[in-house]
Design a protein around this motif. Structure first.
Motif, PDB file in Angstrom:
ATOM      1  N   ARG A 133       0.692  -1.144  -0.012  1.00  0.00           N
ATOM      2  CA  ARG A 133       0.220  -0.003   0.296  1.00  0.00           C
ATOM      3  C   ARG A 133       0.608   0.920  -0.009  1.00  0.00           C
ATOM      4  N   ASP A 134       2.254   1.126   0.137  1.00  0.00           N
ATOM      5  CA  ASP A 134       2.882   2.375   0.175  1.00  0.00           C
ATOM      6  C   ASP A 134       3.785   1.818  -1.184  1.00  0.00           C
ATOM      7  N   ALA A 135       3.973   1.003  -1.581  1.00  0.00           N
ATOM      8  CA  ALA A 135       5.223   1.320  -2.778  1.00  0.00           C
ATOM      9  C   ALA A 135       5.309   2.287  -3.524  1.00  0.00           C
ATOM     10  N   ALA A 136       5.626   2.165  -5.088  1.00  0.00           N
ATOM     11  CA  ALA A 136       5.232   2.579  -6.201  1.00  0.00           C
ATOM     12  C   ALA A 136       4.642   2.646  -6.534  1.00  0.00           C
ATOM     13  N   PRO A 137       3.515   3.624  -7.410  1.00  0.00           N
ATOM     14  CA  PRO A 137       1.640   2.764  -7.750  1.00  0.00           C
ATOM     15  C   PRO A 137       2.111   1.605  -9.216  1.00  0.00           C
ATOM     16  N   ARG A 138       1.297   0.754  -8.919  1.00  0.00           N
ATOM     17  CA  ARG A 138       0.891   0.021  -9.837  1.00  0.00           C
ATOM     18  C   ARG A 138      -0.375  -1.502  -9.689  1.00  0.00           C
ATOM     19  N   LEU A 139      -0.510  -1.431 -11.092  1.00  0.00           N
ATOM     20  CA  LEU A 139      -1.637  -2.518 -11.333  1.00  0.00           C
ATOM     21  C   LEU A 139      -1.075  -3.656 -11.551  1.00  0.00           C
ATOM     22  N   VAL A 140      -1.879  -4.438 -10.161  1.00  0.00           N
ATOM     23  CA  VAL A 140      -1.347  -5.773 -10.155  1.00  0.00           C
ATOM     24  C   VAL A 140      -2.958  -7.204 -10.774  1.00  0.00           C
ATOM     25  N   LEU A 141      -2.526  -7.352 -11.731  1.00  0.00           N
ATOM     26  CA  LEU A 141      -3.897  -8.244 -12.019  1.00  0.00           C
ATOM     27  C   LEU A 141      -2.910  -9.783 -11.665  1.00  0.00           C
ATOM     28  N   VAL A 142      -4.240 -10.246 -11.117  1.00  0.00           N
ATOM     29  CA  VAL A 142      -4.036 -11.936 -10.683  1.00  0.00           C
ATOM     30  C   VAL A 142      -5.254 -12.745 -11.357  1.00  0.00           C
ATOM     31  N   THR A 143      -4.829 -13.697 -12.280  1.00  0.00           N
ATOM     32  CA  THR A 143      -5.664 -14.967 -12.176  1.00  0.00           C
ATOM     33  C   THR A 143      -5.009 -16.337 -11.295  1.00  0.00           C
ATOM     34  N   CYS A 144      -5.173 -17.373 -11.789  1.00  0.00           N
ATOM     35  CA  CYS A 144      -4.777 -18.918 -11.957  1.00  0.00           C
ATOM     36  C   CYS A 144      -4.943 -19.054 -12.789  1.00  0.00           C
ATOM     37  N   GLY A 145      -3.030 -20.675 -13.397  1.00  0.00           N
ATOM     38  CA  GLY A 145      -2.720 -20.837 -14.505  1.00  0.00           C
ATOM     39  C   GLY A 145      -2.493 -22.028 -13.954  1.00  0.00           C
ATOM     40  N   GLY A 146      -1.333 -22.405 -15.082  1.00  0.00           N
ATOM     41  CA  GLY A 146      -0.565 -23.512 -14.335  1.00  0.00           C
ATOM     42  C   GLY A 146      -1.303 -24.790 -14.816  1.00  0.00           C
ATOM     43  N   GLU A 147      -0.698 -26.150 -14.085  1.00  0.00           N
ATOM     44  CA  GLU A 147      -1.834 -27.063 -14.343  1.00  0.00           C
ATOM     45  C   GLU A 147      -3.019 -27.346 -12.952  1.00  0.00           C
ATOM     46  N   TRP A 148      -3.729 -27.864 -13.636  1.00  0.00           N
ATOM     47  CA  TRP A 148      -5.020 -28.206 -13.176  1.00  0.00           C
ATOM     48  C   TRP A 148      -4.496 -29.090 -11.973  1.00  0.00           C
ATOM     49  N   VAL A 149      -4.899 -29.186 -10.191  1.00  0.00           N
ATOM     50  CA  VAL A 149      -4.174 -29.804  -9.796  1.00  0.00           C
ATOM     51  C   VAL A 149      -5.512 -30.934  -9.680  1.00  0.00           C
ATOM     52  N   PRO A 150      -6.440 -31.996  -9.585  1.00  0.00           N
ATOM     53  CA  PRO A 150      -7.539 -32.367  -9.181  1.00  0.00           C
ATOM     54  C   PRO A 150      -7.737 -32.640  -8.257  1.00  0.00           C
ATOM     55  N   GLU A 151      -6.590 -33.271  -7.320  1.00  0.00           N
ATOM     56  CA  GLU A 151      -6.871 -33.606  -5.740  1.00  0.00           C
ATOM     57  C   GLU A 151      -7.702 -32.444  -4.711  1.00  0.00           C
ATOM     58  N   ALA A 152      -6.870 -31.249  -5.230  1.00  0.00           N
ATOM     59  CA  ALA A 152      -7.292 -30.138  -4.906  1.00  0.00           C
ATOM     60  C   ALA A 152      -8.300 -29.367  -4.999  1.00  0.00           C
ATOM     61  N   ASN A 153      -8.515 -29.669  -6.344  1.00  0.00           N
ATOM     62  CA  ASN A 153      -9.705 -29.111  -7.377  1.00  0.00           C
ATOM     63  C   ASN A 153      -9.572 -27.256  -7.413  1.00  0.00           C
ATOM     64  N   THR A 154      -8.189 -27.369  -8.403  1.00  0.00           N
ATOM     65  CA  THR A 154      -7.914 -26.256  -8.517  1.00  0.00           C
ATOM     66  C   THR A 154      -6.755 -25.945  -9.973  1.00  0.00           C
ATOM     67  N   TYR A 155      -5.838 -24.676  -9.945  1.00  0.00           N
ATOM     68  CA  TYR A 155      -5.173 -24.916 -10.365  1.00  0.00           C
ATOM     69  C   TYR A 155      -3.845 -24.342  -9.791  1.00  0.00           C
ATOM     70  N   SER A 156      -2.693 -24.656  -9.981  1.00  0.00           N
ATOM     71  CA  SER A 156      -0.969 -25.151  -9.430  1.00  0.00           C
ATOM     72  C   SER A 156      -0.820 -23.568  -8.949  1.00  0.00           C
ATOM     73  N   ASP A 157      -0.471 -22.391  -9.988  1.00  0.00           N
ATOM     74  CA  ASP A 157      -0.075 -21.374  -9.846  1.00  0.00           C
ATOM     75  C   ASP A 157      -0.746 -20.125  -9.982  1.00  0.00           C
ATOM     76  N   ASN A 158      -0.358 -19.058  -9.735  1.00  0.00           N
ATOM     77  CA  ASN A 158      -1.236 -18.159  -9.756  1.00  0.00           C
ATOM     78  C   ASN A 158      -0.337 -17.120 -11.146  1.00  0.00           C
ATOM     79  N   VAL A 159      -1.192 -16.641 -11.913  1.00  0.00           N
ATOM     80  CA  VAL A 159      -0.089 -15.859 -13.249  1.00  0.00           C
ATOM     81  C   VAL A 159      -0.668 -14.425 -12.853  1.00  0.00           C
ATOM     82  N   ILE A 160       0.813 -13.219 -12.768  1.00  0.00           N
ATOM     83  CA  ILE A 160       0.301 -12.586 -12.113  1.00  0.00           C
ATOM     84  C   ILE A 160       0.807 -11.084 -13.016  1.00  0.00           C
ATOM     85  N   VAL A 161       0.582 -10.302 -13.325  1.00  0.00           N
ATOM     86  CA  VAL A 161       0.897  -9.210 -14.366  1.00  0.00           C
ATOM     87  C   VAL A 161       1.587  -7.969 -13.507  1.00  0.00           C
ATOM     88  N   ILE A 162       2.076  -7.295 -13.736  1.00  0.00           N
ATOM     89  CA  ILE A 162       2.512  -6.422 -13.239  1.00  0.00           C
ATOM     90  C   ILE A 162       2.428  -4.587 -14.304  1.00  0.00           C
TER      91      ILE A 162
END
Lengths: 219, 277
Positions: free
Chosen positions: A185-214
């Motif tokens: 909240r106090d670093a230089a101003p940035r737009l950070v976009l986050v979603t999921c990606g990587g591999e589908w992990v069936p036993e966790a019912n989610t994707y393995s990675d976060n995909v982050i654009v700065i």
């Protein structure tokens, strides 16, 4: 015996697909994230600062009444080269301490406790599901194809439009991800976009990675 | 019979839009290790004062209800004296001099206030700046009013019981609007409020009950100390498998079905062949 071959093929396919390509940020990470230097973090001998009692004219004085800082929320996210044009709504924190994400991948959430495009410092964090039942492939799923220099536009509730340029895109395994710098909240101003990606992990019912654009504000 | 207070908060607060700048009264924890931060709250009704720190005039014509600071001071003991606002020096203070100890790296608030019986005095509090989980805020309530023990209500329930002058209590609550009220301990009729209080996320919203019950000028003052926030534990944006990632399943299953079909046809053929023999 005749079942073994197709099932083996199935397992091989699942584990081989979706290998996340980890892209290094364009600049050094600290510069990209705009992490603020903490006082006294410079190397070398630190001398005792000379502290004097301030002159009365230098002391800030205010009336002690409630005056909450109000952020102006972003309302839309537009990323022309990836065909993203989606609404943004304020979101908070779920009971398990994670960022709340709108259920439909067609809508993005803005972390309301962080900063907004109108702020001079800090990160505006916007996230969305990469897919959902109502929207099987969400708009933000495409940010894995972000390139440095791409233009992103965010409009806010006050009617202002802010333009950003992509600095980096990264895939980070969720188990290794420290989110603190991204939510600064106090670093230089940035737009950070986050979603999921990587591999589908069936036993966790989610994707393995976060995909982050700065992205940084365009001048 | 307890009168029920409304539970839902609906009234909107008048809010100050700040473009980028941090308000003067929203403070961040001190980072230095050999200094401390000191704020000063003037909570004695009616009387503007001057405040001397270590014999030096620090606050001039300081009005009731005002919050000054944060001042960056050397950690350790300081002497605070409060005089009438037209005093020439600190030789005849109306409050003090009092010795306050400021711990290195801490944030503190010194309060000029009335004690429970109505006599002017000064108290120092250490402001709790320990970390908060995402989505949470801290509320600190400080009783510095000429009044007996009070109960502090939040959204229609007693949140702090029997708080006396000059004591404090802190709670961690979900950030957002809280309808706050103060009653005398054990009673239900509010002596202050109910009024809306914004509990800021990642911050300590410090609320003072000050003034005099006997003089009918009890009031609430607030002070917000920021910088205790934490990032959320995760950004869970991937709980639905994309069609592209599951299409492969259908191809392989389809191939499997074909293989099964071929295998079954082969077996049937063999069986027919045998029976035909």
């Amino acid at each position: 015996m005749f079942l073994v071959l197709p099932l083996a093929g199935l397992f091989l396919y699942l584990f081989c697909m979706g290998e996340g390509v980890v892209q290094e940020p364009i600049d050094g990470r600290a510069a990209v994230l705009g992490v603020a230097e903490t006082p006294g973090s410079e190397s070398g001998a630190s001398t005792q600062p000379r502290v004097v009692v301030p002159h009365p004219d230098e002391v800030p004085v205010v009336t002690a009444t409630p005056g909450a800082v109000v952020e102006v929320p972003p309302v839309s996210l537009n990323y022309p080269s990836l065909g993203i044009d989606m609404p943004v709504v304020p979101t908070g924190v779920t009971e398990d301490g994670q960022m709340e994400i709108p259920g439909d991948a067609a809508t993005a959430g803005w972390y309301r406790y962080g900063k907004a495009p109108a702020d001079a410092v800090g990160h505006t964090v916007i996230a969305a599901h990469n897919g959902s039942p109502a929207t099987p492939v969400g708009p933000l799923n495409a940010i894995g194809d972000s390139r440095a220099g791409d233009e992103i536009r965010v409009a806010d509730r006050a009617g202002h439009e802010y333009t950003y340029r992509v600095m980096s895109v990264e895939h980070v395994n969720k188990n290794e991800l420290n989110l603190e710098p991204y939510f600064s909240r106090d670093a230089a101003p940035r737009l950070v976009l986050v979603t999921c990606g990587g591999e589908w992990v069936p036993e966790a019912n989610t994707y393995s990675d976060n995909v982050i654009v700065i992205a940084e504000p365009s001048t | 019979m307890r009168k029920s207070l409304p539970a839902a908060v609906t009234a909107a607060m008048s809010l100050v839009l700040v473009a980028g700048a941090v308000p003067a009264f929203a403070q961040s924890p001190a980072q230095e290790t050999n200094t401390a931060s000191l704020s000063v709250l003037h909570a004695v009704p009616d009387t503007p004062v001057d405040v001397y720190v270590n014999g030096e005039l620090t606050l001039d014509d300081f009005a009731p209800g005002q919050l000054a600071g944060p001042l960056e001071l050397p950690a350790g003991d300081i002497e605070v004296a409060i005089t009438a606002s037209d005093a020439q020096d600190a030789s005849s203070p109306v409050i003090g001099p009092v010795d306050l100890t400021l711990g290195a790296g801490t944030m503190n608030t010194a309060v000029a206030h009335l004690d429970a019986e109505g006599a002017p005095t000064a108290s120092a509090f250490v402001d709790d700046t320990s970390g908060l989980e995402a989505g949470q805020g801290r509320v600190t309530v400080r009783h510095v009013a000429a009044a007996p023990a009070v109960d502090v209500w939040a959204n229609g329930e007693v949140a702090v019981q029997s708080l006396t002058n000059p004591n404090e209590e802190s709670l961690e609550v979900p950030a957002g609007q809280v309808q706050a009220a103060v009653s005398l301990a054990g009673e239900t009729d509010p002596v202050l409020g109910p009024q809306d209080l914004a509990v800021m996320e990642g911050a300590n919203t410090i609320v003072y009950a000050w003034g005099s019950a006997a003089d009918g000028n009890l009031a609430l003052a607030t002070q917000t100390v920021q910088g205790m926030h934490s990032a959320p534990g995760g950004v869970p944006t991937g709980d639905t498998q994309l069609p592209a990632d599951s299409q492969g399943v259908w191809y392989v299953l389809g191939a499997g079905v074909l293989a099964l079909g071929a295998g079954a046809a082969f077996l049937l053929q063999r069986r027919r062949a045998r029976t035909n023999v």
